[in-house]
Design an enzyme around this catalytic site. Structure first.
Site, PDB file in Angstrom:
ATOM      1  N   GLU A 227       0.858  -1.199   0.000  1.00  0.00           N
ATOM      2  CA  GLU A 227       0.000   0.000   0.000  1.00  0.00           C
ATOM      3  C   GLU A 227       0.886   1.238   0.000  1.00  0.00           C
ATOM      4  O   GLU A 227       1.839   1.339   0.760  1.00  0.00           O
ATOM      5  CB  GLU A 227      -0.851  -0.047   1.277  1.00  0.00           C
ATOM      6  CG  GLU A 227      -1.720   1.163   1.525  1.00  0.00           C
ATOM      7  CD  GLU A 227      -2.504   1.036   2.848  1.00  0.00           C
ATOM      8  OE1 GLU A 227      -2.513  -0.052   3.471  1.00  0.00           O
ATOM      9  OE2 GLU A 227      -3.082   2.051   3.273  1.00  0.00           O
ATOM     10  N   ASP A 229       0.183   5.047   0.613  1.00  0.00           N
ATOM     11  CA  ASP A 229      -0.777   6.082   0.985  1.00  0.00           C
ATOM     12  C   ASP A 229      -0.269   7.430   0.510  1.00  0.00           C
ATOM     13  O   ASP A 229       0.673   7.983   1.076  1.00  0.00           O
ATOM     14  CB  ASP A 229      -0.958   6.106   2.513  1.00  0.00           C
ATOM     15  CG  ASP A 229      -1.568   4.815   3.031  1.00  0.00           C
ATOM     16  OD1 ASP A 229      -2.392   4.234   2.306  1.00  0.00           O
ATOM     17  OD2 ASP A 229      -1.209   4.396   4.138  1.00  0.00           O
ATOM     18  N   GLU A 232      -3.577  10.736   3.435  1.00  0.00           N
ATOM     19  CA  GLU A 232      -4.523  10.413   4.497  1.00  0.00           C
ATOM     20  C   GLU A 232      -4.637  11.690   5.306  1.00  0.00           C
ATOM     21  O   GLU A 232      -3.631  12.178   5.849  1.00  0.00           O
ATOM     22  CB  GLU A 232      -4.008   9.272   5.364  1.00  0.00           C
ATOM     23  CG  GLU A 232      -3.939   7.961   4.599  1.00  0.00           C
ATOM     24  CD  GLU A 232      -3.627   6.796   5.518  1.00  0.00           C
ATOM     25  OE1 GLU A 232      -4.541   6.021   5.825  1.00  0.00           O
ATOM     26  OE2 GLU A 232      -2.464   6.674   5.930  1.00  0.00           O
ATOM     27  N   HIS A 243       3.940   1.525   2.697  1.00  0.00           N
ATOM     28  CA  HIS A 243       3.797   0.264   3.451  1.00  0.00           C
ATOM     29  C   HIS A 243       4.133  -0.917   2.538  1.00  0.00           C
ATOM     30  O   HIS A 243       3.222  -1.496   1.921  1.00  0.00           O
ATOM     31  CB  HIS A 243       2.349   0.050   3.887  1.00  0.00           C
ATOM     32  CG  HIS A 243       1.747   1.046   4.813  1.00  0.00           C
ATOM     33  ND1 HIS A 243       1.771   0.923   6.181  1.00  0.00           N
ATOM     34  CD2 HIS A 243       1.032   2.173   4.568  1.00  0.00           C
ATOM     35  CE1 HIS A 243       1.092   1.920   6.746  1.00  0.00           C
ATOM     36  NE2 HIS A 243       0.638   2.695   5.783  1.00  0.00           N
TER      37      HIS A 243
END
Ligand SMILES: *[C@@H]1O[C@H](CO)[C@@H](O)[C@H](O)[C@H]1NC(C)=O
Ligand SMILES: *[C@@H]1O[C@H](CO)[C@@H](O)[C@H](O)[C@H]1NC(C)=O
Length: 450
Positions: A227, A229, A232, A243
């Site tokens: 992942e 991101d 966020e 991640h």
């Protein structure tokens, strides 16, 4: 979920057949224009979004009976994972009225609908009606405009990439007949256990209803995948976080594989850049340098080792544009961390050590691992979510909640613990608006001179 049955008793029953596709509500994907850029210019393309299957009405293939009501599976239908998968159908979504999801031109608004069976929503960008669009952003950049002015403490309007199977798993998961059209195949680096189906099978074994969220529970299995991101955030705090996972693509985990530690598949904590956490308390927020009362542009660049898409991913850079002014990302002022304003492997290891956090980032592949996930192809996810477990304090407050706020890395924003508990909707409902998504060669998406 009974309200659905009432709404649709007038509908004719179609020939529906498992994680099947239902036909009681037509699935009409909201269109969303997305722009692809290169040195010689940009072209707008017509894409669409689909709602994650976990938010959809799941009912018997032959009727209106819900297979799961709130967070309780109907054991007469779902006696075992395969029976459940073949007896239950995912239905089409009424995007606007049930889920508060609206598109117009190149913009997507996600409202936080509190009264819906499932709070918030999660959507994926489709390439065509039955396939997610896969992105590889190595040696490229992504820009979008975002309006977080109506996102309070405790909510997260997120835009990110996760390594879902492009077809939602329909070609490899024997019991999955719904696929990307119905938003199947979700996974992320938290290896979520609250998914009702993983790898085409119902996640009913060891199912434990949540005592915090009447519409959520957790099953035996989790769905892990890499992942990235990009965003966020709410109006108080923001972070971008890489991640990596040691598995390629979606991995159904069980037991300690699902953990974040050395036995786990994914780096659950990730390597994050949150300006406030890194010491820049006046950079992002209402009336701050990046003023969250107004829309702004977020630009993210994926730099490789040798300036080609074949090189390893080595750096993820961040810029902002607001009122025509380009802003560099804030620079870390944490003792022991280089005065950096981007994610690099060396920043990540220094930050883990300065904050006293366990470093799972390097062991799970570091930035190069994210680059490899991009090479395989990642899916664009846009969501609005609350967080009944941690009240979003990892993003916008003091976390862990009882840690000493004087310790570096503990305070991530100005929200108090109580503000993250979402009890009643504000009026108007909180929302996030993403618009003007564009991607392509470095330097091609944003007309302001960098
Ligand atoms: C959708 O796109 C995928 C590739 O992204 C392609 O393989 C597939 O044939 C397309 N399907 C339709 C129905 O156009
Ligand atoms: C960039 O690095 C990759 C991976 O090491 C290599 O395969 C490729 O040939 C390199 N390209 C150039 C132009 O150096």
């Amino acid at each position: 979920m009974l309200s659905f049955a009432a709404l649709y008793t007038a509908s004719l029953l179609g020939a529906v057949c498992g994680q099947q596709a239902g036909t009681l509500v037509a699935e009409n994907h909201p269109p969303l224009a997305v722009t692809e850029c290169a040195a010689n210019g940009c072209i707008q393309t017509s894409k669409a979004i689909t709602l994650d299957s976990n938010w959809r009405w799941l009912h018997t293939t032959q009727g209106f009976t819900s297979c799961i009501s709130g967070n309780q599976w109907d054991a007469s239908i779902c006696s075992d994972p395969v029976a459940c998968s073949t007896s239950c159908a995912l239905d089409g979504a009424d995007y606007s009225s049930t889920y508060g999801i609206r598109t117009s031109g190149n913009s997507l608004t996600l409202k936080y609908v509190y009264s819906s069976p499932f709070r918030g929503s999660r959507t994926f960008l489709l390439d065509n009606d039955s396939t997610y669009k896969l992105f590889n952003l190595k040696n490229k950049e992504l820009a979008f405009d975002v309006d977080v002015s109506q996102l309070p403490c405790g909510l997260n309007g997120a835009l990110y990439f996760a390594e879902l199977p492009a077809d939602g798993g329909i070609s490899t998961q024997v019991h999955n007949k719904a696929g990307a059209k119905y938003g199947t195949g979700y996974c992320d680096s938290k290896c979520p256990h609250e998914l009702k189906f993983i790898a085409g099978e119902a996640n009913i074994l060891d199912w434990t209803p949540s005592n915090l969220d009447p519409n959520s529970g957790t099953g035996r299995y989790g769905a892990c995948c890499a992942e990235m991101d990009i965003w966020e955030a709410n109006s108080i705090s923001s972070a971008y976080t890489a991640h990596p996972c040691s598995a390629d693509g979606l991995h159904r985990c069980e037991g300690s594989e699902c953990d974040g530690g050395p036995t786990g598949v994914c780096d659950k904590d990730g390597c994050d850049f949150n300006p406030y956490r890194l010491g820049s308390k006046a950079f992002f927020g209402r009336g701050k340098t990046i003023d969250t009362n107004k829309k702004f542009t977020v630009l993210t660049q994926f730099i490789t080792s040798n300036g080609t898409a074949a090189g390893d991913l080595t750096e993820v850079r961040r810029f902002y544009v607001q009122n025509g002014v380009v802003r560099q990302n804030s620079v870390s002022s944490i003792p022991g961390v280089p005065a950096s304003n981007s994610l690099t492997d060396s920043f990540c290891s220094a930050q883990k050590s300065a904050f006293g956090d366990t470093d799972s980032f390097a062991p799970k592949g570091g930035l190069a691992g994210i680059g490899k996930a991009f090479e395989r192809g990642m899916v664009l996810v846009m969501s609005i979510e609350d967080d009944s477990d941690r009240n979003m304090l990892w993003l916008d407050g003091t976390y862990p909640p009882h840690a000493d706020p004087l310790n570096p890395g503990v305070v991530r924003g100005e929200c108090s613990a109580g503000e993250g508990i979402i009890v009643e909707p504000d009026d108007p409902a909180p929302q996030v608006k993403f618009s003007n998504i564009r991607y392509g060669d470095l330097g091609s998406t944003t007309s302001v001179n960098m």
